[in-house]
Scaffold this motif. Structure first.
Motif, mmCIF file in Angstrom:
data_model
loop_
_atom_site.group_PDB
_atom_site.id
_atom_site.type_symbol
_atom_site.label_atom_id
_atom_site.label_comp_id
_atom_site.label_asym_id
_atom_site.label_seq_id
_atom_site.Cartn_x
_atom_site.Cartn_y
_atom_site.Cartn_z
ATOM 1 N N SER A 1 50.086 43.770 28.263
ATOM 2 C CA SER A 1 49.278 44.463 27.283
ATOM 3 C C SER A 1 48.906 46.626 27.393
ATOM 4 C CB SER A 1 47.793 43.739 27.203
ATOM 5 O OG SER A 1 47.133 43.956 28.568
ATOM 6 N N GLY A 2 49.240 46.377 28.419
ATOM 7 C CA GLY A 2 48.800 47.823 29.145
ATOM 8 C C GLY A 2 47.753 47.388 30.238
ATOM 9 N N ARG A 3 47.074 46.384 30.377
ATOM 10 C CA ARG A 3 45.781 46.753 31.396
ATOM 11 C C ARG A 3 46.333 48.027 32.545
ATOM 12 N NH1 ARG A 3 44.712 40.814 32.470
ATOM 13 N NH2 ARG A 3 46.811 41.818 32.970
ATOM 14 N N THR A 4 47.289 47.643 33.335
ATOM 15 C CA THR A 4 47.224 47.710 34.614
ATOM 16 C C THR A 4 47.483 49.167 34.015
ATOM 17 O OG1 THR A 4 47.328 45.819 35.485
ATOM 18 C CG2 THR A 4 48.487 47.606 36.543
ATOM 19 N N ASN A 5 48.759 49.533 33.298
ATOM 20 C CA ASN A 5 48.494 51.312 33.047
ATOM 21 C C ASN A 5 47.930 51.811 32.891
ATOM 22 O OD1 ASN A 5 51.367 48.641 31.618
ATOM 23 N ND2 ASN A 5 52.235 50.521 32.792
ATOM 24 N N THR B 1 44.704 47.433 43.366
ATOM 25 C CA THR B 1 45.395 47.749 43.144
ATOM 26 C C THR B 1 46.077 45.473 42.819
ATOM 27 O OG1 THR B 1 47.274 47.433 44.773
ATOM 28 C CG2 THR B 1 46.895 49.742 43.790
ATOM 29 N N GLU B 2 46.826 45.862 41.664
ATOM 30 C CA GLU B 2 46.836 44.422 41.447
ATOM 31 C C GLU B 2 47.591 43.369 42.714
ATOM 32 O OE1 GLU B 2 49.029 42.370 37.043
ATOM 33 O OE2 GLU B 2 49.822 43.971 37.743
ATOM 34 N N ASP B 3 48.686 43.779 42.982
ATOM 35 C CA ASP B 3 49.430 43.617 43.559
ATOM 36 C C ASP B 3 49.463 43.562 45.510
ATOM 37 O OD1 ASP B 3 51.228 41.743 45.587
ATOM 38 O OD2 ASP B 3 52.850 41.893 43.677
ATOM 39 N N ARG B 4 48.808 42.758 46.152
ATOM 40 C CA ARG B 4 47.745 43.690 47.699
ATOM 41 C C ARG B 4 49.156 43.966 48.436
ATOM 42 N NH1 ARG B 4 45.090 38.950 46.970
ATOM 43 N NH2 ARG B 4 45.999 37.379 48.056
ATOM 44 N N LYS B 5 50.351 42.860 48.302
ATOM 45 C CA LYS B 5 51.042 42.247 48.788
ATOM 46 C C LYS B 5 52.269 43.430 48.839
ATOM 47 C CE LYS B 5 55.212 40.072 50.846
ATOM 48 N NZ LYS B 5 56.005 38.608 50.741
ATOM 49 N N LEU B 6 52.470 43.579 47.194
ATOM 50 C CA LEU B 6 53.438 44.768 47.130
ATOM 51 C C LEU B 6 52.845 46.449 46.942
ATOM 52 C CD1 LEU B 6 56.398 45.227 46.031
ATOM 53 C CD2 LEU B 6 55.250 45.231 43.667
ATOM 54 N N GLU C 1 27.528 50.519 35.493
ATOM 55 C CA GLU C 1 28.313 49.597 34.413
ATOM 56 C C GLU C 1 29.652 48.979 34.813
ATOM 57 O OE1 GLU C 1 29.534 50.378 29.686
ATOM 58 O OE2 GLU C 1 29.632 51.764 30.867
ATOM 59 N N ILE C 2 29.818 48.130 34.450
ATOM 60 C CA ILE C 2 30.123 47.429 34.561
ATOM 61 C C ILE C 2 31.735 47.189 33.319
ATOM 62 C CG2 ILE C 2 32.082 45.519 35.426
ATOM 63 C CD1 ILE C 2 30.320 45.115 37.811
ATOM 64 N N LEU C 3 32.674 47.901 32.779
ATOM 65 C CA LEU C 3 33.567 47.693 32.401
ATOM 66 C C LEU C 3 34.863 46.940 32.432
ATOM 67 C CD1 LEU C 3 34.300 48.311 28.925
ATOM 68 C CD2 LEU C 3 35.546 50.301 30.282
ATOM 69 N N GLY C 4 35.096 45.692 31.680
ATOM 70 C CA GLY C 4 35.925 44.934 32.085
ATOM 71 C C GLY C 4 37.186 44.557 30.868
ATOM 72 N N ILE C 5 37.945 44.969 31.203
ATOM 73 C CA ILE C 5 39.304 44.926 30.481
ATOM 74 C C ILE C 5 40.416 44.260 30.650
ATOM 75 C CG2 ILE C 5 41.515 46.781 29.443
ATOM 76 C CD1 ILE C 5 40.835 48.998 31.719
ATOM 77 N N ALA C 6 40.356 42.910 28.957
ATOM 78 C CA ALA C 6 41.152 42.055 29.240
ATOM 79 C C ALA C 6 42.809 42.179 28.177
ATOM 80 C CB ALA C 6 40.131 41.383 28.613
ATOM 81 N N GLY C 7 43.497 41.437 27.901
ATOM 82 C CA GLY C 7 45.119 41.557 27.631
ATOM 83 C C GLY C 7 45.064 40.719 28.169
#
Length: 513
Positions: free
Chosen positions: A306-310, A350-355, A296-302
């Motif tokens: 919104s707290g998605r990454t958290n 992760t969200e920020d590949r550089k950091l 399954e692919i569960l998408g998280i939008a916001g």
């Protein structure tokens, strides 16, 4: 497809040139790679030129030549009709060229004012930095740009979106005639994008020339006057934006038609792997609940904040949850750190590949092997040959374009860096793959590759959680979509019920009945 406009050779008479900037016959190579081959470009005053192309097309390399960061191997630059050569970024700035880089370059331990005026600090009568004067100048600049930030706020306390707005303000502060924007909207909200566009319109009205690099098609048609396309380090053509559409532009960029961006998925969903109930992190999000199945692919939008990454970081143990329950294979699980998460079969891009993803000073090989290295150590030695074979095989499978595994990963395009990071995690053989903004800063061709890869992994039984700010991506890839708003789970929509309107309603805090 419209006929590309031929560019004139550089006119040396400034009165005869209608362009702020002209580039002719520029070439640039790196060890094992020809980044640019005999390319050309031109920028008109009071206009926006969108520069389009896949990752690795040479866009950022050309911009770094214009900005004095790289020196060309061949070719010429003409500024207001006069031949120029910039040995340093400072020389380009002094000539009226400023650049907003794709990767943010602010000093986190310094204030907004200190970052904006670094190297140009105002001094008082005692030849000391006049912080009050810098504060006033920064407040005036931010006010003119309608950016609501405190000049004395430390940059390290800002969100990525806020830092991006500071970068924009810093570039504008130079009052340059030419402003290069490299993916300026990759980390900002829709509202902030509209704000940026209003700033760009103001700059156009002042006669400034804007070079705008983006992978977002709708932005091109919303803001650009002309579009220049590069492919594989070569100039393909220049067109007026109103003569193009999505299909013709994509075809020019990739050299082929992309008839279906999102792959058709007919794989049946498997057994439940993960159960999350009332997961909470004090002050950040609360009572998040969902099930995740094999395949399954569960998408998280916001929206931003919104707290998605958290939620993703709590599942992976970066910031352990303070409440709720997690079960894996119907067994209770308490993830306290990333090492435990990896051992249990989790992986997080992760969200920020550089950091938080790349080790920029290390090679492709060293970056890829990072997560599996402990499994290849015996008697105090690293089994480097076996590791190398594994990494080479994964590079082939994911089509990572690099001259060699010894290449510094910082020299790769954003898309190839992202694929190398995906390779790192796939070598751990994860059961649950969490992808946070997997295609941020990735061109349309590379996006299609990553979508196909994600779909293939799901078809092989991997469970995928995909967080994305791009609604078409969430809707096109997900079996179900969980929507969040300010730390609250607003609902979970099945694929058939998930429309852009319904997702946006939930993301805005409006309950859907």
């Amino acid at each position: 497809m419209p006929t590309a406009q031929a560019l004139p050779t550089g006119a040396t008479d400034p009165q005869a040139s209608p362009y702020l900037l002209e580039i002719t016959h520029i070439s640039k190579g790196f060890p094992g790679v020809i980044a640019l081959s005999d390319v050309q470009l031109r920028v008109r005053p009071g206009s926006v030129l969108a520069l389009m192309g896949e990752n690795g097309a040479g866009k950022s390399t050309l911009m770094k030549i214009i900005a004095g960061i790289y020196q060309p191997d061949a070719g010429e630059l003409f500024l207001r009709g006069k031949p120029v050569s910039f040995a340093t970024p400072l020389a380009a700035l002094q000539a009226g060229i400023a650049m907003i880089h794709q990767e943010l370059n602010l000093m986190p331990h310094m204030t907004i004012a200190e970052n904006i005026w670094i190297g140009r600090e105002q001094l008082n009568g005692l030849h000391m930095v006049d912080h009050r004067a810098m504060h006033r100048a920064t407040a005036d600049l931010l006010g003119r740009l309608r950016i609501r930030l405190d000049p004395e706020e430390q940059v390290g306390n800002l969100s990525i979106a806020e830092r991006q707005m500071v970068e924009i303000a810093k570039a504008v502060s130079y009052d340059s005639d030419i402003l290069i924007m490299d993916e300026p909207t990759s980390a900002i909200t829709e509202t902030e994008v509209e704000h940026l566009f209003s700033i760009i319109q103001d700059l156009k009205s002042q006669g400034k020339g804007i070079i705008y690099i983006t992978h977002k098609m709708k932005e091109v048609f919303a803001i650009a006057d002309e579009v220049a396309v590069f492919r594989d380090g070569q100039y393909i053509g220049l067109h007026k934006a109103d003569t193009l559409n999505d299909d013709t532009l994509i075809s020019m960029m990739v050299g082929r038609e992309l008839s279906t961006l999102f792959p058709v998925r007919e794989t049946p969903i498997g057994k439940r792997l993960l159960t999350v109930r009332d997961l909470s992190l004090d002050g950040v999000f609360e009572k998040v609940s969902f099930d995740l199945h094999a395949g399954e692919i569960l998408g998280i939008a916001g929206l931003m904040g919104s707290g998605r990454t958290n939620v993703a970081e709590a599942l992976f143990g970066i910031t352990p949850s303070t409440g709720g329950e997690i079960t894996l294979d119907d067994q209770p699980l308490r993830v306290t750190d990333p090492h435990m998460a990896i051992e249990k079969g989790f992986a997080l891009l992760t969200e920020d590949r550089k950091l938080t993803g790349l080790f920029g000073c290390l090679s492709v090989l060293e970056n890829m092997e990072m997560a599996v290295l402990p499994h290849y150590v015996g008697n105090g030695f690293v089994h480097q040959k076996a590791l190398r074979v594994l990494c080479e095989d994964m590079c082939r499978k994911l089509r990572v374009k690099t001259p060699s595994l010894e290449q510094c990963i910082d020299t790769l395009s954003g898309g190839n860096q992202q694929k190398a990071l995906l390779a790192r995690w796939l070598m751990t053989n994860p059961r649950i793959l969490i992808l946070d903004e997997p295609t941020r800063g990735i061109d349309v061709g590379a996006k299609a590759e990553i979508y196909r890869l994600i779909a293939f992994l799901a078809s092989e039984g991997m469970a995928v959680i995909m967080i994305s700010s791009e609604l078409p991506e969430v809707l096109g890839m997900s079996d179900r979509v969980m929507v969040m708003h300010e730390g609250e789970q607003m609902g979970i929509l099945d694929r058939a019920d998930a429309t852009q309107e319904r997702v946006m309603q939930l993301a805005s805090g409006i309950a859907v009945h």
